[in-house]
Design an enzyme around this catalytic site. Sequence first.
Site, PDB file in Angstrom:
ATOM      1  N   TYR A 105     -92.118  22.928  -5.365  1.00 42.99           N
ATOM      2  CA  TYR A 105     -90.940  22.201  -6.106  1.00 42.99           C
ATOM      3  C   TYR A 105     -90.339  22.830  -7.247  1.00 42.99           C
ATOM      4  O   TYR A 105     -91.003  23.788  -7.762  1.00 42.99           O
ATOM      5  CB  TYR A 105     -91.708  20.905  -6.846  1.00 42.99           C
ATOM      6  CG  TYR A 105     -90.647  20.058  -7.927  1.00 42.99           C
ATOM      7  CD1 TYR A 105     -90.812  20.154  -9.185  1.00 42.99           C
ATOM      8  CD2 TYR A 105     -89.559  19.406  -7.205  1.00 42.99           C
ATOM      9  CE1 TYR A 105     -89.941  19.355  -9.917  1.00 42.99           C
ATOM     10  CE2 TYR A 105     -88.717  18.508  -7.892  1.00 42.99           C
ATOM     11  CZ  TYR A 105     -88.779  18.698  -9.276  1.00 42.99           C
ATOM     12  OH  TYR A 105     -88.277  18.026  -9.950  1.00 42.99           O
TER      13      TYR A 105
ATOM     14  N   ASP B  60     -90.300  31.469  -8.926  1.00 39.10           N
ATOM     15  CA  ASP B  60     -90.157  30.391  -9.807  1.00 39.10           C
ATOM     16  C   ASP B  60     -91.393  30.520 -10.644  1.00 39.10           C
ATOM     17  O   ASP B  60     -92.315  29.803 -10.249  1.00 39.10           O
ATOM     18  CB  ASP B  60     -90.052  29.083  -9.061  1.00 39.10           C
ATOM     19  CG  ASP B  60     -89.659  27.690  -9.665  1.00 39.10           C
ATOM     20  OD1 ASP B  60     -89.366  26.807  -9.389  1.00 39.10           O
ATOM     21  OD2 ASP B  60     -89.651  28.207 -11.086  1.00 39.10           O
TER      22      ASP B  60
ATOM     23  N   LYS C 131     -90.463  25.190 -19.651  1.00 37.33           N
ATOM     24  CA  LYS C 131     -92.029  24.675 -20.330  1.00 37.33           C
ATOM     25  C   LYS C 131     -92.368  25.406 -21.405  1.00 37.33           C
ATOM     26  O   LYS C 131     -91.962  25.510 -22.816  1.00 37.33           O
ATOM     27  CB  LYS C 131     -93.144  24.633 -19.099  1.00 37.33           C
ATOM     28  CG  LYS C 131     -92.757  23.424 -17.881  1.00 37.33           C
ATOM     29  CD  LYS C 131     -93.853  23.648 -16.846  1.00 37.33           C
ATOM     30  CE  LYS C 131     -93.197  22.863 -15.594  1.00 37.33           C
ATOM     31  NZ  LYS C 131     -93.353  21.511 -15.687  1.00 37.33           N
TER      32      LYS C 131
HETATM   33  P1  KE4 Z   1     -88.041  20.751 -15.144  1.00 40.85           P
HETATM   34  O1  KE4 Z   1     -86.258  20.557 -14.632  1.00 40.85           O
HETATM   35  O2  KE4 Z   1     -88.642  19.570 -15.056  1.00 40.85           O
HETATM   36  O3  KE4 Z   1     -87.739  21.473 -16.513  1.00 40.85           O
HETATM   37  O4  KE4 Z   1     -88.345  21.854 -14.206  1.00 40.85           O
HETATM   38  C1  KE4 Z   1     -88.284  21.875 -12.826  1.00 40.85           C
HETATM   39  C2  KE4 Z   1     -89.463  22.742 -12.274  1.00 40.85           C
HETATM   40  C3  KE4 Z   1     -88.976  23.873 -11.567  1.00 40.85           C
HETATM   41  N1  KE4 Z   1     -90.104  24.834 -11.245  1.00 40.85           N
HETATM   42  C4  KE4 Z   1     -91.199  24.324 -11.287  1.00 40.85           C
HETATM   43  C5  KE4 Z   1     -92.305  25.400 -10.545  1.00 40.85           C
HETATM   44  C6  KE4 Z   1     -91.707  23.189 -11.743  1.00 40.85           C
HETATM   45  O5  KE4 Z   1     -93.088  22.770 -11.929  1.00 40.85           O
HETATM   46  C7  KE4 Z   1     -90.719  22.282 -12.229  1.00 40.85           C
HETATM   47  C8  KE4 Z   1     -91.098  21.010 -12.970  1.00 40.85           C
HETATM   48  N2  KE4 Z   1     -92.471  20.916 -12.878  1.00 40.85           N
HETATM   49  C9  KE4 Z   1     -92.919  19.311 -12.716  1.00 40.85           C
HETATM   50  C10 KE4 Z   1     -94.527  18.967 -12.759  1.00 40.85           C
HETATM   51  N3  KE4 Z   1     -94.697  19.002 -11.575  1.00 40.85           N
HETATM   52  C11 KE4 Z   1     -92.246  18.689 -14.133  1.00 40.85           C
HETATM   53  C12 KE4 Z   1     -92.758  17.119 -14.298  1.00 40.85           C
HETATM   54  C13 KE4 Z   1     -91.851  15.950 -13.932  1.00 40.85           C
HETATM   55  O6  KE4 Z   1     -90.935  16.315 -13.000  1.00 40.85           O
HETATM   56  O7  KE4 Z   1     -91.674  15.101 -14.654  1.00 40.85           O
END
Ligand code: KE4
Length: 441
Positions: A151, A246, A274
Amino acid sequence: MNAPTSIPSITQSQSLFARAQQTIPGGVNSPVRAFRSVGGTPRFFARAQGPYLWDADGNRYVDTICSWGPAIVGHSHPSVIAAVQKAAESGLSFGAPTAGEVELAEWVRDHLPSMEMMRLTSSGTEATMSAIRVARGFTGRSKILKFEGCYHGHVDSLLVKAGSGLLTFGNPTSAGVPESFAAETIVLDYNDTAGVEACFAEHGAQIAAVIVEPIAGNMNLVRPVPGFLETLRRLCDSHKSLLIFDEVMTGFRVGARGVQGLTGIAPDLTTLGKVIGGGMPMGAFGGRKEIMSVVAPLGPVYQAGTLSGNPVAVAAGIATLKIISEPGFFETLTRITSELMQGLVQRARNAGIEGFVADSVGGMFGIYFSKSLPKHMDDVTASDRDQFNRFFHAMLDRGVYLAPSAYEAGFLSIQHQGEPIDFILKAADSAFANLQTAKAR
Ligand code: KE4
C-alpha cells in the site's frame, strides 16, 4: 497492574461512534480505524503518554500501533511537546520557507544519502503521488510496476490490484479510479523475482518506475526474499527505470537509515512519512539531484502544498529525529521488539497453539496465526484471520491495543520497556488460554 479480562465500560466510545457515523463516513477519518476487519466498537482515544493510551471512558491500553508508526519515541514525549509548543508560539504556518525545513532536509540527507534533494509534503500519500509523477516526468514513460499487498497511500494509480492474465495489468481496487489509470499500472506478487524478470523483458522500455515497500508492512510484515530487491535494482538499471523505495513506514522505523541502510541497496527515489513528522502531518520524497531537478520551480514537474514543510510539524519531526539519533536507540528498540515477539510465540506454544508465528525488524512487527512466516499476500490471506480477530478482542478486553486488522503490522516505541511489555505478555497468556477454551467448547 494485573491484566483485566474485560474492559469495564466503553459507553463513551459507543456513543461517540454512533454520533460520528452521522457526519463522517464509517465514523472515522481513515478506514482501518473503523474496526470493520475485526468487528466491535472502535475506541475513541482521549489521551496518550509513552506506551499508553486512554480511551474516552478512561480505560488504559498498552498501545502497539503508535499511530501506525510515528510515536516511535513514545506518545507525548516532553521534548517533542516542548518543540511543538515553542514553534506554535512563533506562528503556525507562513506559506513561506523556514530554517527548520532546511535543518530537517539536511538531517534526512545525512541519514539517507540517496536523498540528495527532497521535498516535504503533508502526508505519505502526497509523497508517493509526487514520486510517481517525478518518475514519469524524468523518464518520459508511463507504466508503473507495483506489488500485490503493498500500500502506497490512496493514490489513484496505486489503488490497483493484480488483474487477470499472466502479466497482470492492473484493475482498480477502488471505485472512482478509471480503468485507463489502472491500465498504466502493472501488479505482480511481492517477492516474485521471476515475474519481475519476465515483466521487464516484455515491458521494460515502458516502465517509468518500480515502487515497492522494501519491507512490506501493509499486508502485515513481509520481508523481501534474498535477491528480490537486488533484482529490482539490477533491472531498473538495465532498463533505465527508476526504483522507488516507499519507506513511509520503514524509514527511521527499522533503523536509522531505513531499509536502504540495512540492505545497502540505494533506490533512485525514496518516500518518507510517519516518523519524520513525529506525529504531526508530514511526508517527503527525494532522490538524486539529477532526478529532483525536474521538480518545479527547477523543472517541468509541478508539485506544491500550502502546508508543505509546516513549521510546527517540522519542529515535531526534528525533535523526534534527534531522539532516535541517540546512541543505542535502534539497538534497544530492535531488541525489545524481538523479545516481545519471542515471548508471544512462547506463550502461544505454552497454551497449545501451534499455528502462531511472529517476526520483527527494528521497531515493527508482525504476528500471524499460521505455521510459517508469509512471503506474499496469498500466504497472509491463508493465515487464520478469525483466530486473529478473536485474539485481537481478547487482548483488547485485557487492555492491549493491537492493530485492528490481520493485515497490518504493529509498532513499538522506545518506551515499551518493563511494565508495558510484562503487561502485554500477561494479557497474552490469558488471551491465548481463552482461545483454547473457546476452541475446546
Ligand atoms: P499516509 O498518506 O497515510 O500518511 O501514508 C500512506 C502510506 C504510504 N506508504 C506506506 C508504506 C504506508 O504504510 C502508508 C500508510 N500506512 C497506513 C498503515 N497501514 C496508514 C494507516 C491508515 O491508512 O489509516
